[in-house]
Design a protein around this motif. Structure first.
Motif, mmCIF file in Angstrom:
data_model
loop_
_atom_site.group_PDB
_atom_site.id
_atom_site.type_symbol
_atom_site.label_atom_id
_atom_site.label_comp_id
_atom_site.label_asym_id
_atom_site.label_seq_id
_atom_site.Cartn_x
_atom_site.Cartn_y
_atom_site.Cartn_z
ATOM 1 N N TYR A 219 0.927 -1.096 -0.102
ATOM 2 C CA TYR A 219 0.142 -0.114 0.172
ATOM 3 C C TYR A 219 0.772 1.230 -0.055
ATOM 4 C CZ TYR A 219 -2.726 -3.840 2.435
ATOM 5 O OH TYR A 219 -3.189 -4.859 2.832
ATOM 6 N N TYR B 197 0.434 5.429 0.949
ATOM 7 C CA TYR B 197 -0.347 6.493 1.755
ATOM 8 C C TYR B 197 0.338 7.840 1.478
ATOM 9 C CZ TYR B 197 -2.827 2.497 3.678
ATOM 10 O OH TYR B 197 -3.676 1.253 3.950
ATOM 11 N N GLN C 177 0.611 11.308 4.004
ATOM 12 C CA GLN C 177 0.394 12.102 5.121
ATOM 13 C C GLN C 177 1.023 13.401 5.066
ATOM 14 O OE1 GLN C 177 2.071 10.432 8.830
ATOM 15 N NE2 GLN C 177 0.126 11.021 9.645
ATOM 16 N N LEU D 186 4.054 7.360 3.039
ATOM 17 C CA LEU D 186 4.208 6.087 3.442
ATOM 18 C C LEU D 186 3.838 4.784 2.757
ATOM 19 C CD1 LEU D 186 2.782 7.326 6.886
ATOM 20 C CD2 LEU D 186 4.929 6.370 6.681
ATOM 21 N N GLN E 90 -1.097 -4.167 8.766
ATOM 22 C CA GLN E 90 -0.144 -3.678 8.057
ATOM 23 C C GLN E 90 1.088 -3.039 8.589
ATOM 24 O OE1 GLN E 90 -1.825 -0.688 5.560
ATOM 25 N NE2 GLN E 90 -3.847 -1.904 4.730
ATOM 26 N N PHE E 91 2.120 -3.403 8.152
ATOM 27 C CA PHE E 91 3.585 -2.945 8.807
ATOM 28 C C PHE E 91 3.931 -1.769 7.748
ATOM 29 C CE2 PHE E 91 4.430 -6.232 11.658
ATOM 30 C CZ PHE E 91 3.376 -7.173 11.195
ATOM 31 N N PHE E 92 4.310 -0.779 8.405
ATOM 32 C CA PHE E 92 4.830 0.550 7.824
ATOM 33 C C PHE E 92 6.074 0.835 7.597
ATOM 34 C CE2 PHE E 92 0.656 2.938 6.861
ATOM 35 C CZ PHE E 92 -0.254 2.404 7.482
ATOM 36 N N GLY E 93 6.471 1.582 6.778
ATOM 37 C CA GLY E 93 8.078 1.870 6.727
ATOM 38 C C GLY E 93 8.037 3.475 7.304
ATOM 39 N N PRO E 94 9.273 3.778 7.248
ATOM 40 C CA PRO E 94 9.393 5.060 7.935
ATOM 41 C C PRO E 94 8.946 6.152 7.109
ATOM 42 C CG PRO E 94 11.557 4.268 6.975
ATOM 43 C CD PRO E 94 10.499 3.163 6.941
#
Lengths: 116, 111
Positions: free
Chosen positions: A33, A35, A37, A91, A105-109
């Motif tokens: 995914y 996103y 922000q 993101l 969901q695991f997010f990157g930095p």
């Protein structure tokens, strides 16, 4: 890898230039995914890849935005002819196939994009 | 349309007190909800989730409550600590499978 990685961590560009943002998901995760922000805001969905299915592009704000995922792994988000309103943190997240075990969901930095 | 919102943009609590962060959602067909914590300069981090066939789920110091009648979700943090200071987002899984995030609540923990 141990987690989702994104590059670059920061990108400063001039209005009108094209930029490419990269995401390396967790190995074995079939869903990816993107996103966006903006400062002090929530996460705005952009695009969703799930396996070999056609991506859900319903969140892309304009045709200047595009994304691809090669080999079911690495993804690149491209913004053409950048505008100042494109400045935000982008993101990336990945997850296993949604199922009874959940949908985490695991997010990157993130990549902080600044358009001057 | 689909939307998830939070009642308060900022919540300030004393260290050691319990915190309650609220969230309202609009899609009654959503079947899965998640709370994320986002610290400054980092991506969101999973805290706890709940499926729509449940009304309560507990984790370590956190509890999520789901009231489907009024489409309300809350996150309770017990004995709030300075390390809990962050922005908290609720998210719902919509009909297409993607997550829809709320605007976020900033939790400030006073020592």
């Amino acid at each position: 890898g141990a987690g989702v990685s994104q590059s670059p961590s920061n990108k400063v560009t001039e209005k009108g230039k094209d930029v490419e943002l990269r995401c390396d998901p967790i190995s074995g995760h079939t869903a990816l995914y993107w996103y966006r922000q903006s400062l002090g805001q929530g996460l705005e969905f952009l695009i969703y890849f799930q396996g070999n299915s056609a991506p859900d592009k319903s969140g892309l704000p304009s045709d200047r935005f595009s994304a691809e995922r090669t080999g079911g792994s690495v993804s690149t988000l491209t913004i053409q002819r950048t505008q100042q309103e494109d400045s935000a943190v982008y993101l990336c997240a990945s997850s296993r196939i949604p199922g009874l075990a959940g949908y985490e969901q695991f997010f990157g930095p993130g990549t902080r994009l600044t358009v001057l | 349309g689909e939307s998830v919102g939070l009642h308060l943009p900022t919540l300030s609590v004393q260290e050691g007190d319990n915190s309650i962060i609220n969230c309202a959602y609009s899609n009654s067909a959503s079947d899965y909800f998640i709370w994320y914590k986002q610290e400054s300069g980092k991506g969101p981090q999973f805290i706890i989730d709940i499926r729509s066939n449940m009304d309560k789920r507990q984790g370590q110091r956190v509890t999520v409550l789901l009231n489907k009648t009024v489409k309300h979700l809350s996150l309770q943090i017990a004995a709030t600590q300075p390390g809990d200071s962050a922005v908290y987002f609720c998210a719902e899984r919509g009909n297409t499978g993607k997550l829809i995030f709320g605007q976020g609540t900033t939790l400030q923990v006073k020592p």
